[in-house]
Structure formats: C-alpha cells, structure tokens
Enzyme design. Structure first.
Site, PDB file in Angstrom:
ATOM      1  N   LYS A  11     -43.534  -4.910  57.304  1.00 28.45           N
ATOM      2  CA  LYS A  11     -42.980  -4.217  58.475  1.00 28.45           C
ATOM      3  C   LYS A  11     -42.215  -2.936  58.097  1.00 28.45           C
ATOM      4  O   LYS A  11     -41.902  -2.714  56.926  1.00 28.45           O
ATOM      5  CB  LYS A  11     -42.072  -5.190  59.237  1.00 28.45           C
ATOM      6  CG  LYS A  11     -42.829  -6.389  59.825  1.00 28.45           C
ATOM      7  CD  LYS A  11     -41.922  -7.244  60.701  1.00 28.45           C
ATOM      8  CE  LYS A  11     -42.695  -8.370  61.346  1.00 28.45           C
ATOM      9  NZ  LYS A  11     -41.864  -9.146  62.303  1.00 28.45           N
ATOM     10  N   TYR A  51     -48.942  -7.741  69.907  1.00 24.06           N
ATOM     11  CA  TYR A  51     -47.945  -8.789  70.169  1.00 24.06           C
ATOM     12  C   TYR A  51     -47.977  -9.270  71.626  1.00 24.06           C
ATOM     13  O   TYR A  51     -46.972  -9.798  72.108  1.00 24.06           O
ATOM     14  CB  TYR A  51     -46.546  -8.271  69.836  1.00 24.06           C
ATOM     15  CG  TYR A  51     -46.169  -8.345  68.366  1.00 24.06           C
ATOM     16  CD1 TYR A  51     -46.030  -9.577  67.717  1.00 24.06           C
ATOM     17  CD2 TYR A  51     -45.924  -7.199  67.624  1.00 24.06           C
ATOM     18  CE1 TYR A  51     -45.665  -9.658  66.381  1.00 24.06           C
ATOM     19  CE2 TYR A  51     -45.554  -7.269  66.280  1.00 24.06           C
ATOM     20  CZ  TYR A  51     -45.432  -8.501  65.667  1.00 24.06           C
ATOM     21  OH  TYR A  51     -45.056  -8.591  64.340  1.00 24.06           O
ATOM     22  N   PHE A  59     -37.315 -10.086  73.673  1.00 20.47           N
ATOM     23  CA  PHE A  59     -37.338  -9.172  72.527  1.00 20.47           C
ATOM     24  C   PHE A  59     -38.607  -8.323  72.457  1.00 20.47           C
ATOM     25  O   PHE A  59     -38.745  -7.499  71.542  1.00 20.47           O
ATOM     26  CB  PHE A  59     -37.152  -9.959  71.218  1.00 20.47           C
ATOM     27  CG  PHE A  59     -38.193 -11.032  70.949  1.00 20.47           C
ATOM     28  CD1 PHE A  59     -39.449 -10.717  70.447  1.00 20.47           C
ATOM     29  CD2 PHE A  59     -37.896 -12.371  71.181  1.00 20.47           C
ATOM     30  CE1 PHE A  59     -40.390 -11.695  70.191  1.00 20.47           C
ATOM     31  CE2 PHE A  59     -38.831 -13.366  70.927  1.00 20.47           C
ATOM     32  CZ  PHE A  59     -40.089 -13.028  70.437  1.00 20.47           C
ATOM     33  N   ARG A 104     -38.501 -13.602  53.460  1.00 16.50           N
ATOM     34  CA  ARG A 104     -37.547 -13.166  54.495  1.00 16.50           C
ATOM     35  C   ARG A 104     -36.098 -13.384  54.066  1.00 16.50           C
ATOM     36  O   ARG A 104     -35.220 -12.591  54.411  1.00 16.50           O
ATOM     37  CB  ARG A 104     -37.872 -13.868  55.815  1.00 16.50           C
ATOM     38  CG  ARG A 104     -39.112 -13.270  56.498  1.00 16.50           C
ATOM     39  CD  ARG A 104     -39.575 -14.131  57.614  1.00 16.50           C
ATOM     40  NE  ARG A 104     -40.568 -13.492  58.469  1.00 16.50           N
ATOM     41  CZ  ARG A 104     -41.365 -14.171  59.298  1.00 16.50           C
ATOM     42  NH1 ARG A 104     -41.278 -15.485  59.369  1.00 16.50           N
ATOM     43  NH2 ARG A 104     -42.230 -13.526  60.046  1.00 16.50           N
ATOM     44  N   ASN A 114     -37.487  -8.379  59.886  1.00 15.80           N
ATOM     45  CA  ASN A 114     -37.621  -9.527  58.977  1.00 15.80           C
ATOM     46  C   ASN A 114     -38.727  -9.347  57.941  1.00 15.80           C
ATOM     47  O   ASN A 114     -39.304 -10.323  57.465  1.00 15.80           O
ATOM     48  CB  ASN A 114     -37.793 -10.822  59.778  1.00 15.80           C
ATOM     49  CG  ASN A 114     -39.035 -10.832  60.645  1.00 15.80           C
ATOM     50  OD1 ASN A 114     -39.727  -9.826  60.768  1.00 15.80           O
ATOM     51  ND2 ASN A 114     -39.335 -11.976  61.241  1.00 15.80           N
ATOM     52  N   HIS A 117     -44.798 -10.099  58.752  1.00 12.59           N
ATOM     53  CA  HIS A 117     -45.418 -10.944  59.769  1.00 12.59           C
ATOM     54  C   HIS A 117     -46.556 -11.697  59.107  1.00 12.59           C
ATOM     55  O   HIS A 117     -47.235 -11.160  58.231  1.00 12.59           O
ATOM     56  CB  HIS A 117     -45.979 -10.087  60.916  1.00 12.59           C
ATOM     57  CG  HIS A 117     -46.943 -10.835  61.802  1.00 12.59           C
ATOM     58  ND1 HIS A 117     -46.522 -11.656  62.822  1.00 12.59           N
ATOM     59  CD2 HIS A 117     -48.305 -10.928  61.780  1.00 12.59           C
ATOM     60  CE1 HIS A 117     -47.587 -12.200  63.403  1.00 12.59           C
ATOM     61  NE2 HIS A 117     -48.673 -11.775  62.793  1.00 12.59           N
ATOM     62  N   GLU A 128     -56.244 -11.634  64.694  1.00 19.49           N
ATOM     63  CA  GLU A 128     -55.360 -10.588  64.158  1.00 19.49           C
ATOM     64  C   GLU A 128     -56.054  -9.764  63.070  1.00 19.49           C
ATOM     65  O   GLU A 128     -55.847  -8.555  62.983  1.00 19.49           O
ATOM     66  CB  GLU A 128     -54.075 -11.227  63.616  1.00 19.49           C
ATOM     67  CG  GLU A 128     -53.207 -11.826  64.713  1.00 19.49           C
ATOM     68  CD  GLU A 128     -51.902 -12.409  64.207  1.00 19.49           C
ATOM     69  OE1 GLU A 128     -51.111 -12.863  65.039  1.00 19.49           O
ATOM     70  OE2 GLU A 128     -51.661 -12.414  62.983  1.00 19.49           O
TER      71      GLU A 128
HETATM   72  P1  CMP Z   1     -43.193 -12.065  63.745  1.00 25.23           P
HETATM   73  O1  CMP Z   1     -43.605 -13.152  62.813  1.00 25.23           O
HETATM   74  O2  CMP Z   1     -43.763 -10.717  63.522  1.00 25.23           O
HETATM   75  O3  CMP Z   1     -43.528 -12.520  65.246  1.00 25.23           O
HETATM   76  C1  CMP Z   1     -42.832 -12.005  66.372  1.00 25.23           C
HETATM   77  C2  CMP Z   1     -41.633 -11.202  65.977  1.00 25.23           C
HETATM   78  O4  CMP Z   1     -40.678 -10.981  66.984  1.00 25.23           O
HETATM   79  C3  CMP Z   1     -40.875 -11.937  64.902  1.00 25.23           C
HETATM   80  O5  CMP Z   1     -41.601 -11.933  63.689  1.00 25.23           O
HETATM   81  C4  CMP Z   1     -39.569 -11.154  64.876  1.00 25.23           C
HETATM   82  O6  CMP Z   1     -39.640 -10.019  64.049  1.00 25.23           O
HETATM   83  C5  CMP Z   1     -39.450 -10.655  66.326  1.00 25.23           C
HETATM   84  N1  CMP Z   1     -38.304 -11.215  67.033  1.00 25.23           N
HETATM   85  C6  CMP Z   1     -37.271 -10.502  67.491  1.00 25.23           C
HETATM   86  N2  CMP Z   1     -36.389 -11.303  68.088  1.00 25.23           N
HETATM   87  C7  CMP Z   1     -36.863 -12.559  68.014  1.00 25.23           C
HETATM   88  C8  CMP Z   1     -36.376 -13.824  68.456  1.00 25.23           C
HETATM   89  N3  CMP Z   1     -35.235 -13.965  69.117  1.00 25.23           N
HETATM   90  N4  CMP Z   1     -37.149 -14.898  68.184  1.00 25.23           N
HETATM   91  C9  CMP Z   1     -38.326 -14.766  67.530  1.00 25.23           C
HETATM   92  N5  CMP Z   1     -38.814 -13.590  67.092  1.00 25.23           N
HETATM   93  C10 CMP Z   1     -38.091 -12.488  67.341  1.00 25.23           C
END
Ligand code: CMP
Length: 140
Positions: A11, A51, A59, A104, A114, A117, A128
C-alpha cells in the site's frame, strides 16, 4: 495442501517508506513466490471498484482516497495454501492487534495505513488477480 495464487498489494504508506523489498523478503521467506508484480497508481474510481464489497462501510471513502494517494505495488503470490499463508504472515488488519513478527505488526502504521492487502479467499483471489493482471503477466 494445494498450490494457490493470491493477490497482494503493498500500500501507499509502505511504498512511501521505501520498504517494498523488506516486505517482499517476508513473502519469499515464507515460501511464497512472486509470479507477477507491478508498481502502479490507481484513481479513486478504480479503488472504489476494487473495494466495492466495502462500499457500505464507514471507512470506504477514506480507504479509497488513501489507496489512490500514492504508488502501490500489486503482485500475485503462488504457493501451497497461498491465501491462508499470506494472511498468516500479514497478520491482523489492525497492526495493533497483529501478532509479533507479522508484516502489519512490523510495518503497519494504523488500521488504514496497514502496509499490505491480501485476498481473503481463493474465489476473491481469482477476481482480484483478474482486476490487475492478464494471464500472460503471470509467470510461475
Ligand atoms: P484490507 O485488507 O486492504 O481490506 C480493507 C481495508 O480497509 C483494510 O485492509 C484496512 O486498510 C481498511 N480499513 C480502514 N478502516 C477499517 C476498519 N475499521 N476495519 C477494517 N478495515 C479498515
């Protein structure tokens, strides 16, 4: 165990800190092979499409803004039980809850920033991977 492919994204927070090589080393140390990889920028609209399963979440807008804010590295990982293996080495979504030694925990800055993904199922991995790559770009 069966050989699987999974989609990984390094990311914008991680590309900004120049740690893509450190993250790739984690994949390779875990026995996952990077069979496709490219550094790209995506628009907010493309992030919204990728997404879209999260479109009802609070979010969602912030996530899509963030994912289009800088370079990302999209990659396909191949290995035995690659979907679960990658989720194990990534750790929990929130770096604060991720196990010691996971990507992470070691590299994530916040639940949104984080670092990585990873696909959450073999079915979603196929969708994906097709979002970012054509078949001839996967070189095992
Ligand atoms: P990812 O695995 O990319 O999938 C969805 C993303 O939403 C997640 O990682 C986080 O980076 C982001 N995100 C932001 N806020 C939240 C939240 N409260 N809970 C889960 N994912 C979140």
């Amino acid at each position: 165990m069966s050989e699987q492919k999974t989609l990984s994204i390094i990311k914008p927070d991680a590309t900004a800190r120049n740690i893509t090589g450190s993250i790739n080393a984690r994949f390779e140390q875990a026995g996952l092979r990077i069979i496709a990889q490219k550094r790209i920028s995506i628009s907010k609209e493309q992030a919204e499409k990728f997404y879209e399963i999260h479109q009802d979440k609070a979010f969602y807008d912030s996530l899509c803004e963030y994912m289009s804010s800088g370079p990302i590295v999209v990659q396909v990982l191949l290995g035995n039980d690659a979907v679960a293996k990658n989720r194990e080495i990534m750790g929990a979504t929130n770096p604060a809850n991720a196990a010691i030694g996971t990507i992470r925990r070691d590299f994530g800055e916040s639940i949104e920033h984080n670092a990585v993904h990873g696909s959450d199922s073999e079915e979603n991995a196929a969708t994906e991977i097709a979002f970012f790559f054509s078949g001839i770009e996967l070189v095992g």
